[in-house]
Design a protein around this motif. Structure first.
Motif, PDB file in Angstrom:
ATOM      1  N   PHE A 100     -37.307  40.101  93.374  1.00  0.00           N
ATOM      2  CA  PHE A 100     -37.023  39.501  91.916  1.00  0.00           C
ATOM      3  C   PHE A 100     -35.404  39.566  91.758  1.00  0.00           C
ATOM      4  O   PHE A 100     -34.713  38.796  91.469  1.00  0.00           O
ATOM      5  CB  PHE A 100     -38.021  39.850  90.977  1.00  0.00           C
ATOM      6  CG  PHE A 100     -37.637  39.380  89.697  1.00  0.00           C
ATOM      7  CD1 PHE A 100     -37.872  38.067  89.227  1.00  0.00           C
ATOM      8  CD2 PHE A 100     -36.736  40.095  88.764  1.00  0.00           C
ATOM      9  CE1 PHE A 100     -37.688  37.627  87.946  1.00  0.00           C
ATOM     10  CE2 PHE A 100     -36.434  39.764  87.469  1.00  0.00           C
ATOM     11  CZ  PHE A 100     -36.819  38.531  87.201  1.00  0.00           C
ATOM     12  N   THR A 101     -35.213  40.843  91.894  1.00  0.00           N
ATOM     13  CA  THR A 101     -33.624  41.155  91.531  1.00  0.00           C
ATOM     14  C   THR A 101     -32.692  40.574  92.777  1.00  0.00           C
ATOM     15  O   THR A 101     -31.879  39.957  92.337  1.00  0.00           O
ATOM     16  CB  THR A 101     -33.355  42.516  91.679  1.00  0.00           C
ATOM     17  OG1 THR A 101     -34.306  43.263  90.610  1.00  0.00           O
ATOM     18  CG2 THR A 101     -32.233  42.945  91.303  1.00  0.00           C
ATOM     19  N   LYS A 102     -33.223  40.437  94.057  1.00  0.00           N
ATOM     20  CA  LYS A 102     -32.159  39.695  94.902  1.00  0.00           C
ATOM     21  C   LYS A 102     -32.162  38.461  94.763  1.00  0.00           C
ATOM     22  O   LYS A 102     -31.102  37.653  95.264  1.00  0.00           O
ATOM     23  CB  LYS A 102     -33.075  40.243  96.492  1.00  0.00           C
ATOM     24  CG  LYS A 102     -32.121  39.870  97.645  1.00  0.00           C
ATOM     25  CD  LYS A 102     -32.640  40.089  98.672  1.00  0.00           C
ATOM     26  CE  LYS A 102     -32.922  41.588  99.299  1.00  0.00           C
ATOM     27  NZ  LYS A 102     -32.923  41.898 100.515  1.00  0.00           N
ATOM     28  N   LEU A 103     -33.372  37.633  94.380  1.00  0.00           N
ATOM     29  CA  LEU A 103     -33.332  36.306  94.175  1.00  0.00           C
ATOM     30  C   LEU A 103     -32.210  35.917  92.999  1.00  0.00           C
ATOM     31  O   LEU A 103     -31.567  35.137  93.131  1.00  0.00           O
ATOM     32  CB  LEU A 103     -34.700  35.836  93.892  1.00  0.00           C
ATOM     33  CG  LEU A 103     -35.424  35.506  95.175  1.00  0.00           C
ATOM     34  CD1 LEU A 103     -36.867  35.601  94.622  1.00  0.00           C
ATOM     35  CD2 LEU A 103     -35.049  34.494  95.969  1.00  0.00           C
ATOM     36  N   HIS A 104     -32.333  36.831  91.975  1.00  0.00           N
ATOM     37  CA  HIS A 104     -31.146  36.500  90.672  1.00  0.00           C
ATOM     38  C   HIS A 104     -29.966  36.647  91.474  1.00  0.00           C
ATOM     39  O   HIS A 104     -29.105  35.837  91.141  1.00  0.00           O
ATOM     40  CB  HIS A 104     -31.610  37.585  89.731  1.00  0.00           C
ATOM     41  CG  HIS A 104     -32.369  37.176  88.647  1.00  0.00           C
ATOM     42  ND1 HIS A 104     -33.646  37.487  88.877  1.00  0.00           N
ATOM     43  CD2 HIS A 104     -32.036  36.356  87.552  1.00  0.00           C
ATOM     44  CE1 HIS A 104     -34.345  36.919  87.565  1.00  0.00           C
ATOM     45  NE2 HIS A 104     -33.425  36.295  87.192  1.00  0.00           N
ATOM     46  N   HIS A 105     -29.800  37.871  92.272  1.00  0.00           N
ATOM     47  CA  HIS A 105     -28.256  37.904  92.979  1.00  0.00           C
ATOM     48  C   HIS A 105     -27.965  36.641  93.648  1.00  0.00           C
ATOM     49  O   HIS A 105     -26.979  36.195  93.532  1.00  0.00           O
ATOM     50  CB  HIS A 105     -28.265  39.196  93.817  1.00  0.00           C
ATOM     51  CG  HIS A 105     -27.165  39.204  94.440  1.00  0.00           C
ATOM     52  ND1 HIS A 105     -25.852  40.051  94.194  1.00  0.00           N
ATOM     53  CD2 HIS A 105     -26.852  38.917  95.574  1.00  0.00           C
ATOM     54  CE1 HIS A 105     -24.997  40.049  94.872  1.00  0.00           C
ATOM     55  NE2 HIS A 105     -25.386  39.405  95.900  1.00  0.00           N
ATOM     56  N   LEU A 110     -38.130  30.371  92.752  1.00  0.00           N
ATOM     57  CA  LEU A 110     -38.600  31.322  93.595  1.00  0.00           C
ATOM     58  C   LEU A 110     -38.663  32.780  92.794  1.00  0.00           C
ATOM     59  O   LEU A 110     -39.875  33.281  92.932  1.00  0.00           O
ATOM     60  CB  LEU A 110     -38.030  31.547  94.983  1.00  0.00           C
ATOM     61  CG  LEU A 110     -38.936  32.375  95.925  1.00  0.00           C
ATOM     62  CD1 LEU A 110     -40.300  31.956  96.022  1.00  0.00           C
ATOM     63  CD2 LEU A 110     -38.316  32.434  97.324  1.00  0.00           C
ATOM     64  N   TYR A 111     -37.678  33.067  91.920  1.00  0.00           N
ATOM     65  CA  TYR A 111     -37.698  34.256  91.363  1.00  0.00           C
ATOM     66  C   TYR A 111     -38.912  34.035  90.146  1.00  0.00           C
ATOM     67  O   TYR A 111     -39.032  35.025  89.540  1.00  0.00           O
ATOM     68  CB  TYR A 111     -36.260  34.696  90.861  1.00  0.00           C
ATOM     69  CG  TYR A 111     -35.561  34.082  89.920  1.00  0.00           C
ATOM     70  CD1 TYR A 111     -35.915  33.867  88.364  1.00  0.00           C
ATOM     71  CD2 TYR A 111     -34.145  33.807  90.007  1.00  0.00           C
ATOM     72  CE1 TYR A 111     -35.072  33.295  87.538  1.00  0.00           C
ATOM     73  CE2 TYR A 111     -33.395  33.153  89.202  1.00  0.00           C
ATOM     74  CZ  TYR A 111     -33.868  32.937  87.937  1.00  0.00           C
ATOM     75  OH  TYR A 111     -33.079  32.459  86.929  1.00  0.00           O
ATOM     76  N   ASP A 112     -38.771  32.858  89.542  1.00  0.00           N
ATOM     77  CA  ASP A 112     -39.783  32.768  88.645  1.00  0.00           C
ATOM     78  C   ASP A 112     -41.280  33.032  89.290  1.00  0.00           C
ATOM     79  O   ASP A 112     -41.956  33.682  88.683  1.00  0.00           O
ATOM     80  CB  ASP A 112     -39.845  31.163  87.963  1.00  0.00           C
ATOM     81  CG  ASP A 112     -38.903  31.091  87.181  1.00  0.00           C
ATOM     82  OD1 ASP A 112     -38.207  32.108  86.696  1.00  0.00           O
ATOM     83  OD2 ASP A 112     -38.678  29.899  86.975  1.00  0.00           O
ATOM     84  N   GLU A 113     -41.492  32.487  90.292  1.00  0.00           N
ATOM     85  CA  GLU A 113     -42.531  32.951  91.104  1.00  0.00           C
ATOM     86  C   GLU A 113     -42.929  34.101  91.215  1.00  0.00           C
ATOM     87  O   GLU A 113     -43.997  34.941  91.018  1.00  0.00           O
ATOM     88  CB  GLU A 113     -42.773  31.916  92.340  1.00  0.00           C
ATOM     89  CG  GLU A 113     -43.978  32.340  93.151  1.00  0.00           C
ATOM     90  CD  GLU A 113     -44.181  31.627  94.528  1.00  0.00           C
ATOM     91  OE1 GLU A 113     -45.255  32.049  95.321  1.00  0.00           O
ATOM     92  OE2 GLU A 113     -43.550  30.560  94.643  1.00  0.00           O
ATOM     93  N   VAL A 114     -41.965  34.854  91.703  1.00  0.00           N
ATOM     94  CA  VAL A 114     -42.181  36.360  92.051  1.00  0.00           C
ATOM     95  C   VAL A 114     -42.570  37.058  90.796  1.00  0.00           C
ATOM     96  O   VAL A 114     -43.097  38.101  90.889  1.00  0.00           O
ATOM     97  CB  VAL A 114     -40.842  36.774  93.014  1.00  0.00           C
ATOM     98  CG1 VAL A 114     -40.633  38.403  93.030  1.00  0.00           C
ATOM     99  CG2 VAL A 114     -40.816  36.110  94.261  1.00  0.00           C
ATOM    100  N   ASN A 115     -41.536  36.913  89.703  1.00  0.00           N
ATOM    101  CA  ASN A 115     -42.024  37.410  88.706  1.00  0.00           C
ATOM    102  C   ASN A 115     -43.224  37.457  88.198  1.00  0.00           C
ATOM    103  O   ASN A 115     -43.526  38.493  87.707  1.00  0.00           O
ATOM    104  CB  ASN A 115     -41.063  36.733  87.579  1.00  0.00           C
ATOM    105  CG  ASN A 115     -41.021  37.724  86.055  1.00  0.00           C
ATOM    106  OD1 ASN A 115     -40.786  38.698  86.129  1.00  0.00           O
ATOM    107  ND2 ASN A 115     -41.283  36.925  85.200  1.00  0.00           N
ATOM    108  N   GLU A 116     -43.955  36.356  88.280  1.00  0.00           N
ATOM    109  CA  GLU A 116     -45.368  36.210  87.879  1.00  0.00           C
ATOM    110  C   GLU A 116     -46.064  37.164  88.981  1.00  0.00           C
ATOM    111  O   GLU A 116     -47.078  37.834  88.496  1.00  0.00           O
ATOM    112  CB  GLU A 116     -45.785  34.747  87.990  1.00  0.00           C
ATOM    113  CG  GLU A 116     -45.404  33.643  87.039  1.00  0.00           C
ATOM    114  CD  GLU A 116     -45.872  34.167  85.323  1.00  0.00           C
ATOM    115  OE1 GLU A 116     -47.058  34.472  85.352  1.00  0.00           O
ATOM    116  OE2 GLU A 116     -45.106  34.006  84.551  1.00  0.00           O
TER     117      GLU A 116
END
Length: 144
Positions: free
Chosen positions: A20-25, A45-51
């Motif tokens: 999640f953090t890497k995808l934000h980066h 994708l980071y929205d999906e990973v957060n869920e």
């Protein structure tokens, strides 16, 4: 429940947080002619990973475990690596590597949960593998 399953789910909670953090980066620092496509895709994708991060942690609590919830714990448990600024092709390449690593680990953990008769955890893992395999296919096609 089984300690091996608790430890495995805890590792994946950490992995999902790191991803999640890497995808934000990646979302914040992507540049170049693929900016608009990747900027949007990384956010999706980071929205999906957060869920998923929340679902994995809550599943662990449901079966009697205690998910890690501190950054220091995540960094100890994760099998993923933090990243630095990369060009867009390297970002996609690193993301593919991470997704493949997670799929491998999720499949192994699926076997553990099925051996224990925990079909609910297996279902969560199987559906996540299915989604991540689709992302692998799409990002592989994108990066050719």
């Amino acid at each position: 429940m089984n300690n091996q399953l608790h430890q495995g789910l805890n590792k994946e909670v950490a992995n999902l947080f790191v991803l999640f953090t890497k995808l934000h980066h990646f979302h914040w620092f992507v540049e170049g002619n693929q900016f608009f496509i990747l900027h949007e895709k990384f956010e999706e994708l980071y929205d999906e990973v957060n869920e998923l991060y929340d679902q994995f942690a809550e599943r662990l609590i449901t079966i009697g475990g205690k998910p890690a919830s501190k950054l220091s714990d995540y960094l100890k448990l994760t099998t993923l690596k933090e990243t630095d600024n990369l060009d867009s092709n390297k970002m996609v390449g690193e993301l593919l590597q991470d997704l493949k690593q997670l799929v491998k680990e999720f499949k192994e953990l699926t076997s553990v949960s099925q051996e224990l008769g925990d079909e609910q955890t297996a279902d969560l893992l199987i559906s996540t593998v299915s989604s991540f395999e689709k992302h692998i296919w799409m990002f592989t096609a994108f990066n050719k």
